[in-house]
Scaffold this motif. Structure first.
Motif, PDB file in Angstrom:
ATOM      1  N   GLY A   1      14.358  11.251  -3.899  1.00 17.46           N
ATOM      2  CA  GLY A   1      15.495  11.807  -3.187  1.00 17.46           C
ATOM      3  C   GLY A   1      15.146  12.111  -1.742  1.00 17.46           C
ATOM      4  N   GLY A   2      16.028  11.735  -0.824  1.00 21.14           N
ATOM      5  CA  GLY A   2      15.802  11.985   0.587  1.00 21.14           C
ATOM      6  C   GLY A   2      15.064  10.890   1.321  1.00 21.14           C
ATOM      7  N   ASP A   3      14.508   9.906   0.607  1.00 23.72           N
ATOM      8  CA  ASP A   3      13.894   8.760   1.281  1.00 23.72           C
ATOM      9  C   ASP A   3      14.986   7.855   1.837  1.00 23.72           C
ATOM     10  OD1 ASP A   3      11.234   9.325   1.111  1.00 23.72           O
ATOM     11  OD2 ASP A   3      10.858   8.149  -0.694  1.00 23.72           O
TER      12      ASP A   3
ATOM     13  N   LEU B   1      29.266  15.536  -3.141  1.00 21.99           N
ATOM     14  CA  LEU B   1      29.470  15.718  -4.572  1.00 21.99           C
ATOM     15  C   LEU B   1      30.220  17.037  -4.756  1.00 21.99           C
ATOM     16  CD1 LEU B   1      28.815  14.414  -7.342  1.00 21.99           C
ATOM     17  CD2 LEU B   1      26.788  15.890  -7.429  1.00 21.99           C
ATOM     18  N   LYS B   2      31.473  16.934  -5.195  1.00 21.90           N
ATOM     19  CA  LYS B   2      32.351  18.098  -5.227  1.00 21.90           C
ATOM     20  C   LYS B   2      32.339  18.797  -6.586  1.00 21.90           C
ATOM     21  CE  LYS B   2      35.428  15.937  -1.839  1.00 21.90           C
ATOM     22  NZ  LYS B   2      36.798  15.435  -1.580  1.00 21.90           N
ATOM     23  N   ASN B   3      32.653  20.087  -6.559  1.00 28.56           N
ATOM     24  CA  ASN B   3      32.743  20.937  -7.759  1.00 28.56           C
ATOM     25  C   ASN B   3      31.384  21.254  -8.362  1.00 28.56           C
ATOM     26  OD1 ASN B   3      35.531  20.738  -7.389  1.00 28.56           O
ATOM     27  ND2 ASN B   3      35.750  19.114  -8.921  1.00 28.56           N
ATOM     28  N   VAL B   4      30.332  21.212  -7.547  1.00 30.33           N
ATOM     29  CA  VAL B   4      29.007  21.586  -8.046  1.00 30.33           C
ATOM     30  C   VAL B   4      28.934  23.105  -8.218  1.00 30.33           C
ATOM     31  CG1 VAL B   4      27.836  19.601  -7.048  1.00 30.33           C
ATOM     32  CG2 VAL B   4      28.111  21.670  -5.690  1.00 30.33           C
ATOM     33  N   GLY B   5      27.945  23.548  -8.966  1.00 24.89           N
ATOM     34  CA  GLY B   5      27.818  24.964  -9.271  1.00 24.89           C
ATOM     35  C   GLY B   5      27.252  25.775  -8.116  1.00 24.89           C
ATOM     36  N   ALA B   6      27.259  27.069  -8.319  1.00 23.78           N
ATOM     37  CA  ALA B   6      26.730  27.989  -7.314  1.00 23.78           C
ATOM     38  C   ALA B   6      25.257  27.699  -7.065  1.00 23.78           C
ATOM     39  CB  ALA B   6      26.915  29.427  -7.781  1.00 23.78           C
ATOM     40  N   GLY B   7      24.869  27.759  -5.801  1.00 26.27           N
ATOM     41  CA  GLY B   7      23.480  27.528  -5.440  1.00 26.27           C
ATOM     42  C   GLY B   7      23.134  26.070  -5.231  1.00 26.27           C
ATOM     43  N   VAL B   8      24.092  25.157  -5.443  1.00 25.97           N
ATOM     44  CA  VAL B   8      23.874  23.728  -5.239  1.00 25.97           C
ATOM     45  C   VAL B   8      24.721  23.279  -4.058  1.00 25.97           C
ATOM     46  CG1 VAL B   8      24.026  21.427  -6.241  1.00 25.97           C
ATOM     47  CG2 VAL B   8      23.411  23.376  -7.684  1.00 25.97           C
ATOM     48  N   ASN B   9      24.128  22.557  -3.146  1.00 25.04           N
ATOM     49  CA  ASN B   9      24.840  22.047  -1.971  1.00 25.04           C
ATOM     50  C   ASN B   9      25.291  20.619  -2.233  1.00 25.04           C
ATOM     51  OD1 ASN B   9      25.804  21.302   0.516  1.00 25.04           O
ATOM     52  ND2 ASN B   9      23.975  21.894   1.670  1.00 25.04           N
ATOM     53  N   GLY B  10      26.594  20.401  -2.374  1.00 20.29           N
ATOM     54  CA  GLY B  10      27.122  19.070  -2.642  1.00 20.29           C
ATOM     55  C   GLY B  10      26.836  18.073  -1.542  1.00 20.29           C
ATOM     56  N   ASP B  11      26.622  18.550  -0.306  1.00 21.25           N
ATOM     57  CA  ASP B  11      26.300  17.656   0.803  1.00 21.25           C
ATOM     58  C   ASP B  11      24.926  17.020   0.650  1.00 21.25           C
ATOM     59  OD1 ASP B  11      28.724  18.116   2.006  1.00 21.25           O
ATOM     60  OD2 ASP B  11      27.956  19.567   3.460  1.00 21.25           O
ATOM     61  N   ASP B  12      24.067  17.599  -0.186  1.00 23.34           N
ATOM     62  CA  ASP B  12      22.740  17.024  -0.406  1.00 23.34           C
ATOM     63  C   ASP B  12      22.810  15.661  -1.089  1.00 23.34           C
ATOM     64  OD1 ASP B  12      21.408  19.118   0.774  1.00 23.34           O
ATOM     65  OD2 ASP B  12      20.929  20.147  -1.110  1.00 23.34           O
ATOM     66  N   PHE B  13      23.962  15.293  -1.652  1.00 16.86           N
ATOM     67  CA  PHE B  13      24.124  14.028  -2.360  1.00 16.86           C
ATOM     68  C   PHE B  13      24.794  12.963  -1.494  1.00 16.86           C
ATOM     69  CE2 PHE B  13      23.769  17.319  -5.528  1.00 16.86           C
ATOM     70  CZ  PHE B  13      22.957  16.759  -6.507  1.00 16.86           C
ATOM     71  N   LYS B  14      25.008  13.251  -0.222  1.00  9.17           N
ATOM     72  CA  LYS B  14      25.642  12.297   0.680  1.00  9.17           C
ATOM     73  C   LYS B  14      24.649  11.229   1.134  1.00  9.17           C
ATOM     74  CE  LYS B  14      28.436  13.850   3.858  1.00  9.17           C
ATOM     75  NZ  LYS B  14      28.995  14.621   4.991  1.00  9.17           N
ATOM     76  N   ALA B  15      25.204  10.045   1.461  1.00 12.19           N
ATOM     77  CA  ALA B  15      24.387   8.952   1.985  1.00 12.19           C
ATOM     78  C   ALA B  15      25.256   8.068   2.874  1.00 12.19           C
ATOM     79  CB  ALA B  15      23.777   8.133   0.853  1.00 12.19           C
ATOM     80  N   LYS B  16      24.627   7.290   3.734  1.00 10.05           N
ATOM     81  CA  LYS B  16      25.357   6.336   4.571  1.00 10.05           C
ATOM     82  C   LYS B  16      24.489   5.106   4.802  1.00 10.05           C
ATOM     83  CE  LYS B  16      23.952   8.802   8.805  1.00 10.05           C
ATOM     84  NZ  LYS B  16      24.437   9.556   9.982  1.00 10.05           N
ATOM     85  N   GLN B  17      25.136   3.983   5.111  1.00 12.51           N
ATOM     86  CA  GLN B  17      24.392   2.744   5.328  1.00 12.51           C
ATOM     87  C   GLN B  17      25.008   1.930   6.458  1.00 12.51           C
ATOM     88  OE1 GLN B  17      23.929   0.151   1.926  1.00 12.51           O
ATOM     89  NE2 GLN B  17      22.614  -1.271   3.018  1.00 12.51           N
ATOM     90  N   TRP B  18      24.152   1.499   7.386  1.00 14.54           N
ATOM     91  CA  TRP B  18      24.504   0.545   8.422  1.00 14.54           C
ATOM     92  C   TRP B  18      23.934  -0.811   8.041  1.00 14.54           C
ATOM     93  CZ3 TRP B  18      27.636   1.134  12.551  1.00 14.54           C
ATOM     94  CH2 TRP B  18      27.917   2.426  13.006  1.00 14.54           C
ATOM     95  N   ALA B  19      24.654  -1.879   8.349  1.00 13.37           N
ATOM     96  CA  ALA B  19      24.127  -3.233   8.175  1.00 13.37           C
ATOM     97  C   ALA B  19      24.655  -4.109   9.298  1.00 13.37           C
ATOM     98  CB  ALA B  19      24.527  -3.808   6.828  1.00 13.37           C
ATOM     99  N   LEU B  20      23.767  -4.797   9.973  1.00 13.55           N
ATOM    100  CA  LEU B  20      24.121  -5.684  11.088  1.00 13.55           C
ATOM    101  C   LEU B  20      23.320  -6.960  10.963  1.00 13.55           C
ATOM    102  CD1 LEU B  20      25.415  -6.282  13.902  1.00 13.55           C
ATOM    103  CD2 LEU B  20      23.403  -5.155  14.904  1.00 13.55           C
ATOM    104  N   GLY B  21      23.973  -8.093  11.143  1.00 11.50           N
ATOM    105  CA  GLY B  21      23.256  -9.358  11.050  1.00 11.50           C
ATOM    106  C   GLY B  21      24.167 -10.533  11.248  1.00 11.50           C
TER     107      GLY B  21
END
Length: 388
Positions: free
Chosen positions: A373-375, A306-326
């Motif tokens: 968040g984080g689950d 999440l880009k352009n966040v304010g000071a003291g906020v880590n934009g990487d904390d809003f990242k996610a990824k998903q694998w799916a196989l079947g």
């Protein structure tokens, strides 16, 4: 003679309704399965969904559609489609919501061979139709309608797609491989934002697609007016003069020997209520291989910083990824077996969830049910689908 006339009259009572409604099609599918699911990783036991077995409905539905020839290459068309949502749970989902009539694409319209279709009612946006989960020809949502589906506003990919209530749509015919579409979702409520300013939260979508044999290309744009986000979040709220916009491109190709490859890229911009604009991108790569009546599918997607966040906020904390196989195995033209494993990994403030059968680690069974968040939701399941 009277007996013959009576017999003919009784027969006509059964024959005439069938003839009058000969153009009506009943369609849909029932798809259900059993899976092991959990959502842990938050670090707080009370905010986690411990491993358990679930019986799930994979987006089952029933629909009725028809048309009438008006002459000159023009038809009147209509459709009523309803979710058979959570048939495995008596019709009530994990938020306490119950299924009702005409919950899916339901409209009346005109279809002209030269001009295309105009629809009025509730329907998937042009954005969803061209680059999202509705585009079966594109096929990049390889596990559509299952728990492993990852195309949704609250998922990892295709976050700009939506089904628009109170909407008008136009979809062109195929012009030398090109198709166009546009959607306008009107705001009938016209509410006020947190500062008391009136809003017009309409939504506009545009899409362009191209097909040449096994090659499919698409691009789309979607804009939500008078919608902003709270500072340093990606959670939408009414805000006069603020907007949320999404842009996407997608492509896929299937080789003659049954190998499929495709991908999506999407970027979103979010006006903050207090000023400034946040940005967040996502992308996905999908692969598949047909082997006789079976097919193996694999996809991987990421939701970026999440880009352009304010000071003291880590934009990487809003990242996610998903694998799916079947994979899928076709027992017949209408009956299919399926199996999948999928896992979403959410960073500390990310709450990406499954598009179907989402997991709620907080307030299970209530309208405000949510994923902490984080689950990290994950599921392994098998199922069966019967179409009609």
């Amino acid at each position: 003679m009277q007996k013959k006339n009576l017999a003919a009259l009784v027969a006509s009572l059964f024959i005439l309704p069938v003839a009058a409604h000969a153009d009506v099609t009943v369609y849909g599918f029932l798809s259900g399965g059993i899976e092991s699911a959990k959502a842990t990783g938050n670090g707080t036991a009370t905010n986690e969904y411990t491993s358990r077995t679930r019986v799930v409905d994979h987006n089952s539905r029933i629909g009725f559609k028809g048309w009438e020839d008006l002459g000159g290459g023009t038809k009147a068309i209509w459709q009523v489609e309803s979710s058979l949502r959570n048939f495995e749970n008596g019709g009530t989902n994990d938020k306490g919501q119950t299924a009702s009539f005409a919950t899916r694409n339901t409209f009346v319209g005109i279809d002209n061979a030269d001009f295309g279709k105009i629809l009025v009612g509730q329907n998937d946006s042009a954005y969803k139709t061209f680059t999202g989960s509705s585009n079966n020809a594109l096929g990049t949502d390889v596990f559509v309608n299952t728990t492993a589906d990852n195309f949704n506003a609250n998922s990892v990919n295709s976050r700009g797609e939506a089904r628009l209530a109170n909407s008008i749509h136009w979809f062109s015919p195929n012009w030398a491989g090109f198709t166009l579409g546009g959607s306008w979702g009107v705001d009938e409520a016209r509410g006020n934002d947190g500062s008391g300013n009136s809003t017009d939260a309409k939504r506009i979508s545009l899409g362009l697609g191209y097909n040449w044999g096994s090659l499919n290309l698409a691009t789309a744009w979607d804009k939500q007016y008078d919608k902003g986000v709270a500072a340093n979040t990606n959670t939408a709220t009414l805000s006069s003069g603020k907007n949320i916009a999404f842009y996407s491109i997608a492509a896929s190709y299937k080789f003659d020997f049954g190998t499929f490859i495709g991908g999506n890229y999407e970027w979103g911009t979010f006006d903050q209520v207090g000023g400034g604009q946040l940005k967040q991108n996502d992308w996905l790569i999908a692969l598949g291989q047909d082997i006789g009546p079976a097919s193996i599918k694999l996809s991987y997607g990421e939701l970026g910083t999440l880009k352009n966040v304010g000071a003291g906020v880590n934009g990487d904390d809003f990242k996610a990824k998903q694998w799916a196989l079947g994979g899928y195995y076709n027992l017949s033209k209408s009956t299919q077996l399926l199996a999948y494993f999928t896992k979403i990994t959410n960073n500390a403030k990310a709450t990406a969830n499954f598009a179907n059968n989402p997991i709620y680690s907080n307030n299970q069974g209530l309208l405000n049910a949510s994923l902490a968040g984080g689950d990290d939701p994950q599921a392994f399941g098998i199922g069966m689908k019967v179409s009609f």
